[in-house]
Design a protein around this motif. Structure first.
Motif, PDB file in Angstrom:
ATOM      1  N   LEU A 145      50.419   7.265  46.326  1.00 59.80           N
ATOM      2  CA  LEU A 145      49.059   7.473  45.823  1.00 59.80           C
ATOM      3  C   LEU A 145      48.884   8.914  45.363  1.00 59.80           C
ATOM      4  O   LEU A 145      49.311   9.846  46.043  1.00 59.80           O
ATOM      5  CB  LEU A 145      48.043   7.160  46.923  1.00 59.80           C
ATOM      6  CG  LEU A 145      46.573   7.163  46.527  1.00 59.80           C
ATOM      7  CD1 LEU A 145      46.270   6.006  45.577  1.00 59.80           C
ATOM      8  CD2 LEU A 145      45.698   7.068  47.766  1.00 59.80           C
TER       9      LEU A 145
ATOM     10  N   LEU B 259      41.716   8.287  41.795  1.00 58.68           N
ATOM     11  CA  LEU B 259      42.873   7.900  42.600  1.00 58.68           C
ATOM     12  C   LEU B 259      43.701   6.917  41.802  1.00 58.68           C
ATOM     13  O   LEU B 259      43.146   6.023  41.161  1.00 58.68           O
ATOM     14  CB  LEU B 259      42.424   7.236  43.901  1.00 58.68           C
ATOM     15  CG  LEU B 259      41.734   8.148  44.904  1.00 58.68           C
ATOM     16  CD1 LEU B 259      41.006   7.329  45.945  1.00 58.68           C
ATOM     17  CD2 LEU B 259      42.738   9.059  45.563  1.00 58.68           C
ATOM     18  N   TYR B 260      45.026   7.060  41.848  1.00 61.92           N
ATOM     19  CA  TYR B 260      45.865   6.141  41.078  1.00 61.92           C
ATOM     20  C   TYR B 260      47.271   6.055  41.664  1.00 61.92           C
ATOM     21  O   TYR B 260      47.694   6.911  42.430  1.00 61.92           O
ATOM     22  CB  TYR B 260      45.946   6.583  39.615  1.00 61.92           C
ATOM     23  CG  TYR B 260      46.681   7.884  39.410  1.00 61.92           C
ATOM     24  CD1 TYR B 260      48.033   7.898  39.088  1.00 61.92           C
ATOM     25  CD2 TYR B 260      46.034   9.115  39.555  1.00 61.92           C
ATOM     26  CE1 TYR B 260      48.718   9.098  38.906  1.00 61.92           C
ATOM     27  CE2 TYR B 260      46.713  10.307  39.375  1.00 61.92           C
ATOM     28  CZ  TYR B 260      48.052  10.295  39.054  1.00 61.92           C
ATOM     29  OH  TYR B 260      48.725  11.468  38.883  1.00 61.92           O
TER      30      TYR B 260
ATOM     31  N   ARG C  48      43.516   9.036  50.599  1.00 61.63           N
ATOM     32  CA  ARG C  48      42.388   8.204  50.168  1.00 61.63           C
ATOM     33  C   ARG C  48      41.132   8.532  50.980  1.00 61.63           C
ATOM     34  O   ARG C  48      40.052   8.739  50.425  1.00 61.63           O
ATOM     35  CB  ARG C  48      42.753   6.730  50.328  1.00 61.63           C
ATOM     36  CG  ARG C  48      41.638   5.776  49.992  1.00 61.63           C
ATOM     37  CD  ARG C  48      42.068   4.330  50.320  1.00 61.63           C
ATOM     38  NE  ARG C  48      40.942   3.449  50.218  1.00 61.63           N
ATOM     39  CZ  ARG C  48      40.089   3.186  51.212  1.00 61.63           C
ATOM     40  NH1 ARG C  48      40.258   3.753  52.391  1.00 61.63           N
ATOM     41  NH2 ARG C  48      39.074   2.370  51.028  1.00 61.63           N
TER      42      ARG C  48
ATOM     43  N   LEU D 265      37.671  10.162  49.450  1.00 60.85           N
ATOM     44  CA  LEU D 265      36.415   9.414  49.531  1.00 60.85           C
ATOM     45  C   LEU D 265      35.349  10.179  50.316  1.00 60.85           C
ATOM     46  O   LEU D 265      34.158  10.040  50.048  1.00 60.85           O
ATOM     47  CB  LEU D 265      36.649   8.028  50.134  1.00 60.85           C
ATOM     48  CG  LEU D 265      37.436   7.071  49.247  1.00 60.85           C
ATOM     49  CD1 LEU D 265      37.710   5.758  49.982  1.00 60.85           C
ATOM     50  CD2 LEU D 265      36.727   6.806  47.932  1.00 60.85           C
TER      51      LEU D 265
ATOM     52  N   LYS E 206      30.404   8.261  46.755  1.00 61.16           N
ATOM     53  CA  LYS E 206      30.122   7.404  45.598  1.00 61.16           C
ATOM     54  C   LYS E 206      28.638   7.318  45.264  1.00 61.16           C
ATOM     55  O   LYS E 206      28.262   6.644  44.330  1.00 61.16           O
ATOM     56  CB  LYS E 206      30.633   5.990  45.866  1.00 61.16           C
ATOM     57  CG  LYS E 206      32.123   5.907  45.998  1.00 61.16           C
ATOM     58  CD  LYS E 206      32.508   4.466  46.214  1.00 61.16           C
ATOM     59  CE  LYS E 206      33.935   4.325  46.633  1.00 61.16           C
ATOM     60  NZ  LYS E 206      34.289   2.939  46.843  1.00 61.16           N
TER      61      LYS E 206
ATOM     62  N   GLN F  20      34.244   2.234  38.691  1.00 59.98           N
ATOM     63  CA  GLN F  20      34.975   1.004  38.942  1.00 59.98           C
ATOM     64  C   GLN F  20      35.055   0.786  40.434  1.00 59.98           C
ATOM     65  O   GLN F  20      35.060   1.726  41.213  1.00 59.98           O
ATOM     66  CB  GLN F  20      36.390   1.094  38.372  1.00 59.98           C
ATOM     67  CG  GLN F  20      36.417   1.246  36.881  1.00 59.98           C
ATOM     68  CD  GLN F  20      37.845   1.371  36.374  1.00 59.98           C
ATOM     69  OE1 GLN F  20      38.782   1.438  37.147  1.00 59.98           O
ATOM     70  NE2 GLN F  20      37.997   1.395  35.085  1.00 59.98           N
ATOM     71  N   LYS F  21      35.132  -0.473  40.810  1.00 60.85           N
ATOM     72  CA  LYS F  21      35.314  -0.776  42.220  1.00 60.85           C
ATOM     73  C   LYS F  21      36.784  -0.610  42.580  1.00 60.85           C
ATOM     74  O   LYS F  21      37.666  -0.815  41.758  1.00 60.85           O
ATOM     75  CB  LYS F  21      34.862  -2.206  42.505  1.00 60.85           C
ATOM     76  CG  LYS F  21      33.373  -2.377  42.348  1.00 60.85           C
ATOM     77  CD  LYS F  21      32.936  -3.704  42.836  1.00 60.85           C
ATOM     78  CE  LYS F  21      31.427  -3.742  42.677  1.00 60.85           C
ATOM     79  NZ  LYS F  21      30.814  -4.792  43.392  1.00 60.85           N
ATOM     80  N   GLU F  22      36.999  -0.233  43.803  1.00 59.00           N
ATOM     81  CA  GLU F  22      38.370  -0.043  44.271  1.00 59.00           C
ATOM     82  C   GLU F  22      39.069  -1.401  44.340  1.00 59.00           C
ATOM     83  O   GLU F  22      38.532  -2.354  44.904  1.00 59.00           O
ATOM     84  CB  GLU F  22      38.346   0.602  45.649  1.00 59.00           C
ATOM     85  CG  GLU F  22      39.707   0.870  46.210  1.00 59.00           C
ATOM     86  CD  GLU F  22      39.644   1.547  47.565  1.00 59.00           C
ATOM     87  OE1 GLU F  22      40.450   2.459  47.773  1.00 59.00           O
ATOM     88  OE2 GLU F  22      38.805   1.176  48.397  1.00 59.00           O
TER      89      GLU F  22
ATOM     90  N   LYS G 207      41.775  -4.220  45.617  1.00 60.14           N
ATOM     91  CA  LYS G 207      42.349  -4.505  46.936  1.00 60.14           C
ATOM     92  C   LYS G 207      43.747  -3.904  46.993  1.00 60.14           C
ATOM     93  O   LYS G 207      44.432  -3.811  45.981  1.00 60.14           O
ATOM     94  CB  LYS G 207      42.412  -6.012  47.167  1.00 60.14           C
ATOM     95  CG  LYS G 207      41.042  -6.618  47.299  1.00 60.14           C
ATOM     96  CD  LYS G 207      41.124  -8.070  47.704  1.00 60.14           C
ATOM     97  CE  LYS G 207      39.692  -8.587  47.833  1.00 60.14           C
ATOM     98  NZ  LYS G 207      39.623  -9.852  48.485  1.00 60.14           N
TER      99      LYS G 207
END
Length: 102
Positions: free
Chosen positions: A43, A54-55, A70, A74, A79, A90-92, A94
């Motif tokens: 990550l 995050l990617y 992460r 956060l 948010k 965008q939503k995280e 899964k």
């Protein structure tokens, strides 16, 4: 950004990002410029003063170190902030985690 480097610089790999600009550049705010790339195991995060992305380059289960990054990001970037371009939110997705060793 200096505080971020001090807080997590020994735990994660941090690399400064230099984004060139000129008079024709369109940016909503100077605070939108990405300044740091932080990498755990699989990550990574690109950080600016007002946002974080995050990617993963390749989809993979998250390691304990990835989960720590992460969580830190956060907490650092809640948010609930207003944004001029809410379409970018965008939503995280899964994700899976690696199995812990017994």
């Amino acid at each position: 950004m200096d505080e971020v480097k001090r807080e997590i610089g020994e735990v994660f790999d941090i690399k400064p990002l230099y984004v060139p600009t000129d008079d024709r550049d369109i940016v909503l705010s100077q605070f939108e410029r990405e300044e740091l790339r932080v990498k755990a195991d699989t990550l990574s995060a690109r950080l600016a003063k007002m946002r974080a992305v995050l990617y993963q380059k390749d989809a993979a289960p998250l390691t304990d170190r990835d989960l720590k990054l992460r969580k830190y990001i956060l907490e650092l970037y809640p948010k609930d902030r207003a944004t001029p371009l809410s379409l970018g939110i965008q939503k995280e997705p899964k994700f899976t985690m690696t199995e812990k060793a017994p």
